[in-house]
Write a protein that holds these residues in place. Structure first.
Motif, mmCIF file in Angstrom:
data_model
loop_
_atom_site.group_PDB
_atom_site.id
_atom_site.type_symbol
_atom_site.label_atom_id
_atom_site.label_comp_id
_atom_site.label_asym_id
_atom_site.label_seq_id
_atom_site.Cartn_x
_atom_site.Cartn_y
_atom_site.Cartn_z
ATOM 1 N N GLN A 100 16.744 70.343 188.662
ATOM 2 C CA GLN A 100 17.763 71.420 188.931
ATOM 3 C C GLN A 100 18.575 71.818 187.526
ATOM 4 O O GLN A 100 18.746 72.630 187.348
ATOM 5 C CB GLN A 100 18.466 71.463 190.298
ATOM 6 N N HIS A 101 19.080 70.333 187.271
ATOM 7 C CA HIS A 101 20.092 70.489 186.125
ATOM 8 C C HIS A 101 19.417 70.967 184.803
ATOM 9 O O HIS A 101 19.722 71.883 184.025
ATOM 10 C CB HIS A 101 20.367 69.156 185.771
ATOM 11 N N ARG A 102 17.985 70.502 184.814
ATOM 12 C CA ARG A 102 17.059 70.898 183.438
ATOM 13 C C ARG A 102 16.681 72.352 183.703
ATOM 14 O O ARG A 102 16.897 73.005 182.440
ATOM 15 C CB ARG A 102 16.059 70.169 183.680
ATOM 16 N N PHE A 104 18.733 74.742 184.891
ATOM 17 C CA PHE A 104 20.070 75.411 184.714
ATOM 18 C C PHE A 104 20.225 75.596 183.317
ATOM 19 O O PHE A 104 20.912 76.292 182.780
ATOM 20 C CB PHE A 104 21.056 74.790 185.454
ATOM 21 N N HIS A 105 19.590 74.613 182.435
ATOM 22 C CA HIS A 105 19.913 74.742 181.069
ATOM 23 C C HIS A 105 18.760 75.518 180.314
ATOM 24 O O HIS A 105 18.862 76.062 179.474
ATOM 25 C CB HIS A 105 19.510 73.041 180.343
ATOM 26 N N LEU A 106 17.534 75.471 180.923
ATOM 27 C CA LEU A 106 16.522 76.341 180.555
ATOM 28 C C LEU A 106 16.563 77.779 180.741
ATOM 29 O O LEU A 106 16.102 78.306 179.684
ATOM 30 C CB LEU A 106 15.040 75.895 181.056
ATOM 31 N N PHE A 113 26.038 80.163 184.015
ATOM 32 C CA PHE A 113 26.997 79.660 185.206
ATOM 33 C C PHE A 113 27.229 78.106 184.822
ATOM 34 O O PHE A 113 28.586 77.830 184.693
ATOM 35 C CB PHE A 113 26.378 79.687 186.612
ATOM 36 N N HIS A 114 26.283 77.325 184.284
ATOM 37 C CA HIS A 114 26.219 76.204 184.008
ATOM 38 C C HIS A 114 26.995 75.758 182.630
ATOM 39 O O HIS A 114 27.733 74.619 182.564
ATOM 40 C CB HIS A 114 24.707 75.403 184.024
ATOM 41 N N LYS A 115 27.094 76.885 181.768
ATOM 42 C CA LYS A 115 27.875 76.353 180.794
ATOM 43 C C LYS A 115 29.504 76.343 181.072
ATOM 44 O O LYS A 115 30.171 75.847 180.138
ATOM 45 C CB LYS A 115 27.692 77.942 179.657
ATOM 46 N N HIS A 117 30.638 74.325 182.762
ATOM 47 C CA HIS A 117 30.774 72.981 182.963
ATOM 48 C C HIS A 117 30.791 72.379 181.388
ATOM 49 O O HIS A 117 31.454 71.595 181.020
ATOM 50 C CB HIS A 117 29.524 72.205 183.654
ATOM 51 N N HIS A 118 30.008 72.944 180.519
ATOM 52 C CA HIS A 118 29.749 72.439 179.368
ATOM 53 C C HIS A 118 30.787 72.964 178.350
ATOM 54 O O HIS A 118 30.976 72.387 177.054
ATOM 55 C CB HIS A 118 28.220 72.762 178.694
ATOM 56 N N ALA A 119 31.530 74.012 178.641
ATOM 57 C CA ALA A 119 32.464 74.495 177.801
ATOM 58 C C ALA A 119 34.024 73.772 177.821
ATOM 59 O O ALA A 119 34.811 74.009 176.928
ATOM 60 C CB ALA A 119 32.953 75.979 178.212
HETATM 61 ZN ZN LIG Z 1 24.008 70.257 181.649
#
Ligand SMILES: [Zn+2]
Length: 263
Positions: A100-102, A104-106, A113-115, A117-119
């Motif tokens: 799921q995580h992978r 969300f990056h692809l 949405f996942h960015k 978390h990364h921002a």
């Molecule tokens: Zn991530």
């Protein structure tokens, strides 16, 4: 002790331990002050928790109980010893979270949405709790579906959810374990140093070390990275397009981030 208070007490204990370790032995320095980042991160956690509760009021463990009484799902149909169906369920849920995580990056639409978390321009235990409510909603619906299809026992759901939260607090913590402990631990777990590589601004480093708990899935599926270009001390954390400003740490900015121009 009820299920909810049991989970909350474990959660707050791990959070407290990580916050104390981070303030005594910080691995890296943040450009923003704690109150500025924490207000946004913890507010997002509260909002996401409310959304999850509204979406599935009985919780995923409640769905697992319902499935077992109705005989729905693989493990409720085949007759395995309880310990084996619990072990297999926890492993399968963890594998699902890895993919799921992978994904969300692809997938660009999911990365929006996942960015969020990364921002985060710094990484500490509060980053491990910072997810956009839409990501949390998608994640909980997917988990509920997996629980129904697999017939996951409620005990396995509780073990998995407690472990997932605990590991997220652990591997986002702003600490650096001593090398004699960190290196052997990497063979089993995603450590802070490994997870910080996942939060690097270098794209092929962000697209590695997707695991939340064990490091096996990354090794198995070729996404394991043991070393970034820069050292752990000098690693540029976050996303280049979201510099460490007060505005970028603000709750409203975080909520609106997926809907603004893709960066
Ligand atoms: Zn991530």
């Amino acid at each position: 002790m009820t299920d909810a208070s049991f989970r909350l007490s474990i959660f707050f204990t791990i959070l407290l331990v990580m916050l104390v370790l981070e303030s005594c032995y910080p691995a890296r320095k943040s450009k923003l002050t704690k109150p500025v980042r924490w207000l946004g991160n913890f507010s997002l956690l509260i909002l996401s928790s409310i959304v999850a509760r509204l979406l599935i009021p009985i919780g995923v463990a409640g769905i697992a109980l319902y499935a077992s009484t109705q005989g729905i799902g693989l493990f409720n149909i085949i007759n395995l010893p309880t310990w084996l169906s619990i072990t297999l369920s926890v492993l399968l849920l963890d594998l699902m979270i890895y993919w799921q995580h992978r994904i969300f990056h692809l997938v660009p639409m999911l990365w929006r949405f996942h960015k969020v978390h990364h921002a985060d321009s710094h990484i500490d235990a509060s980053t491990g709790l910072r997810f956009h409510p839409v990501e949390i909603a998608l994640s909980i619906l997917l988990k509920a579906l997996a629980v129904l299809i697999l017939g996951v026992p409620a005990t396995a759901v509780i073990i998995f959810e407690v472990a997932l939260n605990g590991f997220a607090l652990f591997n986002h913590a702003n600490i650096r374990l001593p090398r004699w402990l960190e290196l052997p631990l990497r063979t089993i777990l995603i450590t802070q140093v490994l997870h910080r590589i996942h939060h690097s601004q270098v794209v092929n480093e962000t697209n590695s070390n997707y695991g939340f708990s064990v490091s096996w899935w990354d090794r198995m599926f070729g996404s394991y990275k043991s070393q970034a270009q820069k050292s752990d001390e000098d690693l540029d954390i976050g996303l280049k397009s979201y510099p460490a400003t007060k505005k970028n740490a603000n709750l409203l900015t975080l909520l609106k981030m997926p809907f603004s121009r893709p960066k």
